[in-house]
Design a protein around this motif. Structure first.
Motif, PDB file in Angstrom:
ATOM      1  N   LEU A 169       3.657  17.336 -11.456  1.00  0.00           N
ATOM      2  CA  LEU A 169       2.594  16.466 -11.658  1.00  0.00           C
ATOM      3  C   LEU A 169       2.970  15.278 -11.154  1.00  0.00           C
ATOM      4  N   ASN A 170       1.801  14.502 -10.617  1.00  0.00           N
ATOM      5  CA  ASN A 170       1.996  13.040 -10.293  1.00  0.00           C
ATOM      6  C   ASN A 170       0.867  12.215 -10.864  1.00  0.00           C
ATOM      7  N   LYS A 178       3.966   5.371  -5.266  1.00  0.00           N
ATOM      8  CA  LYS A 178       3.946   5.816  -7.130  1.00  0.00           C
ATOM      9  C   LYS A 178       2.871   7.009  -7.509  1.00  0.00           C
ATOM     10  N   LEU A 179       1.825   6.693  -6.896  1.00  0.00           N
ATOM     11  CA  LEU A 179       0.695   7.787  -7.120  1.00  0.00           C
ATOM     12  C   LEU A 179       0.951   9.362  -6.782  1.00  0.00           C
ATOM     13  N   LEU A 180       1.749   9.334  -5.652  1.00  0.00           N
ATOM     14  CA  LEU A 180       2.239  10.940  -5.221  1.00  0.00           C
ATOM     15  C   LEU A 180       3.455  11.328  -5.698  1.00  0.00           C
ATOM     16  N   HIS A 181       4.173  10.515  -6.263  1.00  0.00           N
ATOM     17  CA  HIS A 181       5.729  10.690  -6.900  1.00  0.00           C
ATOM     18  C   HIS A 181       5.438  11.769  -7.840  1.00  0.00           C
ATOM     19  N   ALA A 198       0.751  -1.156   0.026  1.00  0.00           N
ATOM     20  CA  ALA A 198      -0.059  -0.033   0.059  1.00  0.00           C
ATOM     21  C   ALA A 198       0.888   1.314  -0.119  1.00  0.00           C
ATOM     22  N   ARG A 199       1.793   1.226   0.670  1.00  0.00           N
ATOM     23  CA  ARG A 199       2.736   2.345   0.872  1.00  0.00           C
ATOM     24  C   ARG A 199       3.554   2.438  -0.614  1.00  0.00           C
ATOM     25  N   LYS A 200       4.031   1.295  -1.188  1.00  0.00           N
ATOM     26  CA  LYS A 200       4.571   1.541  -2.565  1.00  0.00           C
ATOM     27  C   LYS A 200       3.610   2.185  -3.613  1.00  0.00           C
ATOM     28  N   ILE A 201       2.301   1.797  -3.532  1.00  0.00           N
ATOM     29  CA  ILE A 201       1.185   2.174  -4.490  1.00  0.00           C
ATOM     30  C   ILE A 201       1.100   3.706  -4.105  1.00  0.00           C
TER      31      ILE A 201
END
Length: 288
Positions: free
Chosen positions: A37-38, A14-17, A8-11
């Motif tokens: 943007l992310n 990725k979404l907020l990177h 979950a932290r990895k996803i």
């Protein structure tokens, strides 16, 4: 459990990177503009833009005339126009059929192609000799009910004329009858010899339904009167009225002549018709 939290932290990472989108000039590599943007922003923006396109398309289809260009979609106004055109076409076809029947009747009058009514004279004499006092004239119950029903229906019928229409015929010309009305020889008229260029008058008021030239009878004028009565005037030298004009009783409509192939001298060939059947003009008009 730890693996799920890690995934979950990895996803989320990725979404907020964050990413930087830079637009450069191809020749000078000068930076024109850039923004961060992310993936989450891109997903949210794409979703909002998709809903916006769906809403705009729905509004265009529902509230603008552009919906008529969609295959299979027809507007209410087009349906109404199509219905009106269908009614008008049907009415025109009926009028055309009536006009064709009318012209066919006129053609029969001009060519003399008509049928006479034959009846048994002996039956008329026998009927006149029957004693009316011995005949039961009491109406039956069904006859009384039918008469009452018809009287109620005709009481408020605006097309029903309560009075009888009587027609008085004037002589079209004064002269000598050279050839009388003869059904056996199919001469459904009287030929009146008179002075050339004498005025020809309408026997009664009516409407001119034909005024023109025919090879056999020359200048012809035909007038329609009340009660489906038609009068025809042939072999005229000239015509004073045109088709569609209204004429009065005794009004001059032509002049006596000698036109057409079926003539031997100046005279008026006069015909009188009732409901499509020829009648003897001398029964109603005094030509002398």
């Amino acid at each position: 459990m730890a693996k799920k939290e890690k995934r979950a932290r990895k996803i989320k990472k990725k979404l907020l990177h964050k990413y930087r989108l830079v637009v450069l000039n191809e020749d000078t590599f000068e930076e024109r503009f850039s923004f961060k943007l992310n993936r989450l922003n891109v997903f949210v923006f794409s979703t909002i833009f998709a809903f916006f396109l769906i809403a705009v398309t729905t509004i265009i289809i529902a509230f603008t005339p552009l919906r008529e260009y969609i295959p299979g979609y027809s507007s209410t106004s087009l349906k109404q126009k199509a219905t009106d055109l269908a009614y008008k076409t049907d009415s025109l076809q009926q009028e055309l059929a009536i006009n064709e029947q009318y012209l066919a009747s006129i053609r029969k009058v001009l060519t003399g192609d008509v049928k006479t009514v034959d009846f048994n004279k002996d039956s008329i004499i026998a009927a006149a000799q029957v004693d009316a006092s011995n005949v039961n004239l009491t109406p039956s119950k069904q006859d009384s009910l039918l008469r009452e029903k018809v009287a109620r229906e005709d009481k408020y019928n605006p097309l029903t004329d309560s009075g009888d229409l009587n027609v008085v015929f004037f002589a079209p010309v004064k002269g000598t009858i050279s050839q009388a009305y003869d059904v056996k020889e199919k001469h459904y008229a009287v030929d009146i010899v008179t002075v050339k260029d004498a005025p020809v008058k309408a026997v009664a008021e009516g409407t001119v339904i034909f005024a023109g030239w025919t090879p056999d009878t020359g200048y012809v004028i035909i007038i329609e009167h009340v009660n489906n009565i038609i009068s025809a005037y042939k072999h005229n030298a000239s015509l004073n009225k045109e088709q569609g004009e209204l004429v009065g009783a005794g009004e001059v409509i032509a002049t006596v002549g000698n036109t057409g192939e079926l003539t031997t001298g100046p005279h008026l060939h006069f015909e009188l018709w009732s409901d499509g059947h020829p009648i003897d003009p001398t029964n109603f008009i005094d030509f002398e």
